[in-house]
Scaffold this motif. Structure first.
Motif, PDB file in Angstrom:
ATOM      1  N   ARG B  86       0.829  -1.224   0.000  1.00 15.32           N
ATOM      2  CA  ARG B  86       0.000   0.000   0.000  1.00 15.32           C
ATOM      3  C   ARG B  86       0.854   1.262   0.000  1.00 15.32           C
ATOM      4  NH1 ARG B  86      -5.266  -1.986   1.803  1.00 15.32           N
ATOM      5  NH2 ARG B  86      -4.947  -3.947   2.900  1.00 15.32           N
ATOM      6  N   ARG B  87       2.107   1.128   0.476  1.00 12.42           N
ATOM      7  CA  ARG B  87       3.010   2.287   0.517  1.00 12.42           C
ATOM      8  C   ARG B  87       3.911   2.333  -0.714  1.00 12.42           C
ATOM      9  NH1 ARG B  87       6.276   0.948   5.228  1.00 12.42           N
ATOM     10  NH2 ARG B  87       7.405   2.845   4.709  1.00 12.42           N
ATOM     11  N   GLY B  88       3.715   1.394  -1.636  1.00 15.53           N
ATOM     12  CA  GLY B  88       4.510   1.408  -2.866  1.00 15.53           C
ATOM     13  C   GLY B  88       5.792   0.592  -2.780  1.00 15.53           C
ATOM     14  N   GLU B  89       6.037  -0.078  -1.650  1.00 12.36           N
ATOM     15  CA  GLU B  89       7.282  -0.833  -1.458  1.00 12.36           C
ATOM     16  C   GLU B  89       7.175  -2.226  -2.069  1.00 12.36           C
ATOM     17  OE1 GLU B  89       9.943   0.424  -0.105  1.00 12.36           O
ATOM     18  OE2 GLU B  89       8.990   2.302   0.537  1.00 12.36           O
ATOM     19  N   GLN B  90       8.236  -2.646  -2.761  1.00 16.62           N
ATOM     20  CA  GLN B  90       8.285  -4.011  -3.299  1.00 16.62           C
ATOM     21  C   GLN B  90       9.056  -4.953  -2.374  1.00 16.62           C
ATOM     22  OE1 GLN B  90       9.806  -2.573  -7.197  1.00 16.62           O
ATOM     23  NE2 GLN B  90       8.261  -3.906  -8.101  1.00 16.62           N
ATOM     24  N   LEU B  91      10.042  -4.421  -1.667  1.00 16.62           N
ATOM     25  CA  LEU B  91      10.909  -5.275  -0.844  1.00 16.62           C
ATOM     26  C   LEU B  91      10.573  -5.113   0.628  1.00 16.62           C
ATOM     27  CD1 LEU B  91      14.130  -4.548  -2.880  1.00 16.62           C
ATOM     28  CD2 LEU B  91      12.651  -6.572  -3.010  1.00 16.62           C
ATOM     29  N   GLN B  92      10.420  -6.247   1.288  1.00 21.28           N
ATOM     30  CA  GLN B  92       9.987  -6.267   2.674  1.00 21.28           C
ATOM     31  C   GLN B  92      10.937  -7.111   3.504  1.00 21.28           C
ATOM     32  OE1 GLN B  92       7.079  -4.667   3.148  1.00 21.28           O
ATOM     33  NE2 GLN B  92       6.152  -4.680   1.107  1.00 21.28           N
ATOM     34  N   THR B  93      10.683  -7.159   4.789  1.00 24.94           N
ATOM     35  CA  THR B  93      11.377  -8.107   5.660  1.00 24.94           C
ATOM     36  C   THR B  93      10.319  -8.988   6.316  1.00 24.94           C
ATOM     37  OG1 THR B  93      13.168  -6.564   6.079  1.00 24.94           O
ATOM     38  CG2 THR B  93      12.930  -8.376   7.626  1.00 24.94           C
ATOM     39  N   LEU B  94      10.546 -10.309   6.303  1.00 26.67           N
ATOM     40  CA  LEU B  94       9.601 -11.252   6.909  1.00 26.67           C
ATOM     41  C   LEU B  94      10.409 -12.379   7.541  1.00 26.67           C
ATOM     42  CD1 LEU B  94       6.716 -12.336   7.365  1.00 26.67           C
ATOM     43  CD2 LEU B  94       6.796 -13.308   5.071  1.00 26.67           C
ATOM     44  N   ALA B  95      10.090 -12.699   8.779  1.00 27.90           N
ATOM     45  CA  ALA B  95      10.803 -13.757   9.517  1.00 27.90           C
ATOM     46  C   ALA B  95      12.320 -13.534   9.439  1.00 27.90           C
ATOM     47  CB  ALA B  95      10.415 -15.138   8.973  1.00 27.90           C
ATOM     48  N   GLY B  96      12.721 -12.271   9.491  1.00 28.37           N
ATOM     49  CA  GLY B  96      14.141 -11.940   9.502  1.00 28.37           C
ATOM     50  C   GLY B  96      14.831 -12.014   8.148  1.00 28.37           C
ATOM     51  N   ARG B  97      14.059 -12.234   7.100  1.00 26.45           N
ATOM     52  CA  ARG B  97      14.631 -12.382   5.763  1.00 26.45           C
ATOM     53  C   ARG B  97      14.092 -11.289   4.842  1.00 26.45           C
ATOM     54  NH1 ARG B  97      18.828 -15.715   5.834  1.00 26.45           N
ATOM     55  NH2 ARG B  97      18.394 -17.626   6.947  1.00 26.45           N
ATOM     56  N   PRO B  98      14.880 -10.871   3.839  1.00 26.26           N
ATOM     57  CA  PRO B  98      14.302 -10.043   2.783  1.00 26.26           C
ATOM     58  C   PRO B  98      13.218 -10.858   2.084  1.00 26.26           C
ATOM     59  CG  PRO B  98      16.704 -10.211   2.562  1.00 26.26           C
ATOM     60  CD  PRO B  98      16.287 -11.195   3.602  1.00 26.26           C
ATOM     61  N   ALA B  99      12.120 -10.221   1.735  1.00 26.25           N
ATOM     62  CA  ALA B  99      10.979 -10.965   1.197  1.00 26.25           C
ATOM     63  C   ALA B  99      10.196 -10.102   0.231  1.00 26.25           C
ATOM     64  CB  ALA B  99      10.068 -11.416   2.332  1.00 26.25           C
ATOM     65  N   CYS B 100       9.466 -10.744  -0.669  1.00 26.13           N
ATOM     66  CA  CYS B 100       8.550 -10.001  -1.520  1.00 26.13           C
ATOM     67  C   CYS B 100       7.404 -10.902  -1.969  1.00 26.13           C
ATOM     68  CB  CYS B 100       9.262  -9.410  -2.729  1.00 26.13           C
ATOM     69  SG  CYS B 100       9.874 -10.638  -3.841  1.00 26.13           S
ATOM     70  N   LEU B 101       6.360 -10.267  -2.447  1.00 20.58           N
ATOM     71  CA  LEU B 101       5.180 -10.975  -2.942  1.00 20.58           C
ATOM     72  C   LEU B 101       5.174 -10.817  -4.458  1.00 20.58           C
ATOM     73  CD1 LEU B 101       2.725 -12.456  -1.687  1.00 20.58           C
ATOM     74  CD2 LEU B 101       1.474 -10.303  -1.865  1.00 20.58           C
ATOM     75  N   ILE B 102       5.089 -11.933  -5.161  1.00 21.81           N
ATOM     76  CA  ILE B 102       5.287 -11.956  -6.610  1.00 21.81           C
ATOM     77  C   ILE B 102       4.028 -12.485  -7.284  1.00 21.81           C
ATOM     78  CG2 ILE B 102       6.716 -12.992  -8.441  1.00 21.81           C
ATOM     79  CD1 ILE B 102       9.022 -13.133  -6.460  1.00 21.81           C
ATOM     80  N   GLU B 103       3.742 -11.979  -8.472  1.00 21.77           N
ATOM     81  CA  GLU B 103       2.590 -12.479  -9.222  1.00 21.77           C
ATOM     82  C   GLU B 103       2.748 -13.974  -9.500  1.00 21.77           C
ATOM     83  OE1 GLU B 103       1.342  -8.601 -11.897  1.00 21.77           O
ATOM     84  OE2 GLU B 103       2.986  -9.858 -12.593  1.00 21.77           O
ATOM     85  N   PHE B 104       1.636 -14.701  -9.456  1.00 22.73           N
ATOM     86  CA  PHE B 104       1.644 -16.124  -9.820  1.00 22.73           C
ATOM     87  C   PHE B 104       1.269 -16.257 -11.285  1.00 22.73           C
ATOM     88  CE2 PHE B 104      -0.954 -19.879 -10.696  1.00 22.73           C
ATOM     89  CZ  PHE B 104      -0.092 -20.898 -10.330  1.00 22.73           C
ATOM     90  N   LEU B 105       2.007 -17.058 -12.017  1.00 23.04           N
ATOM     91  CA  LEU B 105       1.664 -17.345 -13.415  1.00 23.04           C
ATOM     92  C   LEU B 105       1.427 -18.832 -13.581  1.00 23.04           C
ATOM     93  CD1 LEU B 105       4.294 -15.183 -15.350  1.00 23.04           C
ATOM     94  CD2 LEU B 105       1.923 -14.593 -14.797  1.00 23.04           C
ATOM     95  N   GLN B 106       0.407 -19.186 -14.354  1.00 22.26           N
ATOM     96  CA  GLN B 106       0.173 -20.590 -14.681  1.00 22.26           C
ATOM     97  C   GLN B 106       1.244 -21.091 -15.633  1.00 22.26           C
ATOM     98  OE1 GLN B 106      -3.823 -20.564 -16.209  1.00 22.26           O
ATOM     99  NE2 GLN B 106      -4.670 -21.252 -14.265  1.00 22.26           N
ATOM    100  N   GLY B 107       1.308 -22.411 -15.741  1.00 24.48           N
ATOM    101  CA  GLY B 107       2.246 -23.039 -16.675  1.00 24.48           C
ATOM    102  C   GLY B 107       3.092 -24.069 -15.972  1.00 24.48           C
TER     103      GLY B 107
END
Lengths: 321, 321
Positions: B86-107
C-alpha cells in the motif's frame, strides 16, 4: 517435508489423463505432510494434491485410508477424498511409487490457536468420532502402547545424549503406563495425529482435516488426549493454556462427549500421548543428522507436557459439562 | 529446493495486510527456484508467490531484479512482477529475511521439450532481449568469465574425485577460453539461466519466464548459448538434438537475431556456458553431502556438452537465416 520423488511434467500429464480432470495448468512440489512427496496441481478441472507415498507409509494400508476418508466425506465432513480415475481406481503407481490424486481444500494451519479455533478443532474431532460410529474397518495402532516398549528400547542407549536422565525417566514412565493404562475404555477408529498442522482453518472455522496416515483403531478418548496435548501448550511444551484446553474439550463435548470413565482416565491417556510423541521424536532426533534439511522436533517439548499431565487433576482438566 | 524459513500463518497474515490482496485462503511451502524459500499463496484477491531470500541472493541486488521484471512486464511480456504494498514498497522483511510478494503465473516446465516448445523458448528469449534494448540498469556477472578461474581453483583439488582427469581438462579449457573469448560482441542485460525449469509453458506457448536471480550484464549472445546448452541435449549431456537446436535458434532469430560475428563465436560462447555450469555444479557436488535432501546435479553432464561444442561447426550449429 520435502519432495523426494520428482515427477516430470510429461509423466504428470500421462497420469492425469487417467482422470476426468482436464489438462494441466500448474504443478508445484509442496513441503507438506509426513514423509510423502506432494504436488499442488491445477488443471482446467480444478485443484488437487498429487501424493506419492514414500517408505514410511505401508502400501497395504492405503485402501483403509481411502475408505476412511470416503466414509467421512460422505457424511458431509470437510475431508479431502482420493479421487477415482475413469476406471474407478483410487490408488495408482507413478514414478515407481504408490500414488493418488486428492481433493484440494482451502485453509491454513494456525500456529498459535485462539480459544475459538481450539473449540472448532475439538468440534471437528467430535464430528469425526460421531461419523465413525458406523465405520466397520480397522487398523492396528503401530504407534500405540504395545509399540512404545520396542521404540523405547531402540532409543534407550542414546536418550541421555538428548537430555541427561531421559533414559531412566522414559523407562520409569513406560513401566507406570503399562501398569496403569485403562483397559476397558471404548475403542474406535481415530485420527491419532490431530496437530494444528493437520487442521485447515478459515478464520475460526475448520475448513479441512488432513493427513490420516496414522489413523488406527485405539481408545477413542486417546485421540482427544493427543489433540489436547497438541493444541494447548506452547510449541516447546511450556505454558499450558487452560483457556485453550477448556475450549477444545467444550467443542468436543458438543459433538461427541466424554464419559465419566474417560474423564477420570484423561491424564493417563495424555501421558501416553506425550510418551508416544516423545519417543518418535527421540527416534528421529537420534537418526537424523543435525545438519539435515529436515527440521528435528525437540522430544523434550513432550517431556514438559508429560510432566504437566502427571500433576494434573482430571476434574480441572476435563470437567464434566 | 526446499523451504528453509518457516513462516507461520499469523506472520503471513500480518505480512499480507501490508498489501491490497484480501485475506489468506491457503499457503503451501513449495520446492522451487534457487536457494530461496517460496510459498504459493491464495488470498481472496488471487494467487501469489511469497519469496524469502536466503543466503545465496545478495540483498543489494534485489532492487535491480525488481526493476528488471517491472521493465519486462511493462512491455507486455509474461514476467511475474514483485507486487507493491500500500506504501509502494516491493521489498519487505519477513521472519528476519528479505521478502517479496510476486505475481503467480500458470504453466509447467517441460523436461523433454518438443521442437515447437524449443522454438517458443527461443522466441521468449528474443522478446526479452528486444524489450531490454532500452533498459538502463546493469549488474556484473558473478558467474561470468572472470569468476571461472577463482571457482576452478577452489574446486581443483577435488575435481579428479568427480571424474579422473577432470582437473586438467577444466584448467586447459579455462586457459583456452581466456585466450579465445570474444571481446567485442554486444553486451546487454541477460537472463543467464534460461533452463527449461525457468520457463513456464501451456502446451507449446510460453506462459511465463521466471527466476531472474542470475540476470546480469554480459555478452548478449552468451544468453542464447546458455539457453541452447540447456534445452537441446538429454539431461545427462548426451544426444544433441539438432531439431531442438534449429527450432530454438529460429525462434530467437524471429524476435531478435544473431549477427555474423555472434554466429561465428557461438561455439566458443557455448563452451563458456558449459564450463560455467560444470564449475558451479562441481562446487555444489564437492560441498553437498551425498545423502543431503538436495539433489546434486552431475557436473559431467556439462563436460559432455562442452565436448560437443568443441567439435561443432558454427555454420551448422547456428546457420544464417
Amino acid at each position: 517435508m520435502a519432495v523426494y520423488t520428482q515427477v516430470s511434467t510429461e509423466e504428470m500429464n500421462a497420469f492425469l489423463h487417467r482422470y476426468d480432470v482436464g489438462t494441466l495448468l500448474s504443478a508445484k512440489g509442496i513441503a507438506e505432510g509426513v514423509e510423502n512427496s506432494n504436488y499442488l496441481i491445477e488443471t482446467t478441472g480444478g485443484r488437487f494434491i498429487l501424493t506419492l507415498y514414500e517408505k514410511r507409509v505401508n502400501v497395504e494400508d492405503l485402501p483403509f485410508f481411502a475408505a476412511l476418508t470416503d466414509h467421512l466425506a460422505a457424511k458431509g465432513l470437510n475431508i479431502p477424498r482420493m479421487l477415482r480415475d475413469r476406471r474407478g481406481e483410487q490408488l495408482q503407481t507413478l514414478a515407481g511409487r504408490p500414488a493418488c490424486l486428492i481433493e484440494f481444500l482451502q485453509g491454513v494451519s494456525v500456529t498459535h490457536p485462539t480459544p475459538a479455533q481450539a473449540r472448532a478443532a475439538g468440534g471437528a474431532l467430535g464430528d469425526m468420532h460421531k461419523a465413525l460410529g458406523d465405520f466397520r474397518l480397522g487398523r492396528g495402532n503401530s504407534m500405540g502402547l504395545i509399540a512404545w516398549r520396542n521404540l523405547a528400547e531402540r532409543c534407550a542407549p542414546d536418550l541421555d545424549t538428548i537430555c541427561s536422565g531421559l533414559r531412566s525417566r522414559v523407562m520409569g514412565e513406560l513401566d507406570w503406563l503399562e501398569a496403569n493404562w485403562p483397559r476397558h475404555l471404548p475403542t474406535a477408529v481415530i485420527h491419532a495425529d490431530l496437530f494444528p498442522d493437520n487442521v485447515l482453518m478459515l478464520g475460526d472455522e475448520v475448513s479441512g482435516v488432513i493427513d490420516f496416515y496414522f489413523a488406527c483403531t485405539d481408545i477413542r478418548a486417546w485421540d482427544v488426549a493427543v489433540t489436547h496435548a497438541a493444541w494447548c501448550f506452547e510449541n516447546d511444551g511450556t505454558g499450558y493454556h487452560a483457556d485453550l484446553g477448556r475450549a477444545l474439550i467444550a467443542g468436543y463435548d458438543r459433538q461427541h462427549g466424554l464419559s465419566t470413565e474417560e474423564r477420570l482416565a484423561f491424564p493417563i491417556l495424555a501421558r501416553g500421548a506425550c510418551l508416544r510423541f516423545l519417543l518418535t521424536r527421540a527416534y528421529d532426533w537420534i537418526n537424523t543428522p543435525a545438519d539435515a534439511l529436515v527440521t528435528r522436533k525437540d522430544p523434550i517439548a513432550f517431556l514438559r507436557r508429560l510432566d504437566f499431565y502427571a500433576e494434573a487433576d482430571p476434574e480441572t482438566l476435563v470437567p464434566a459439562q
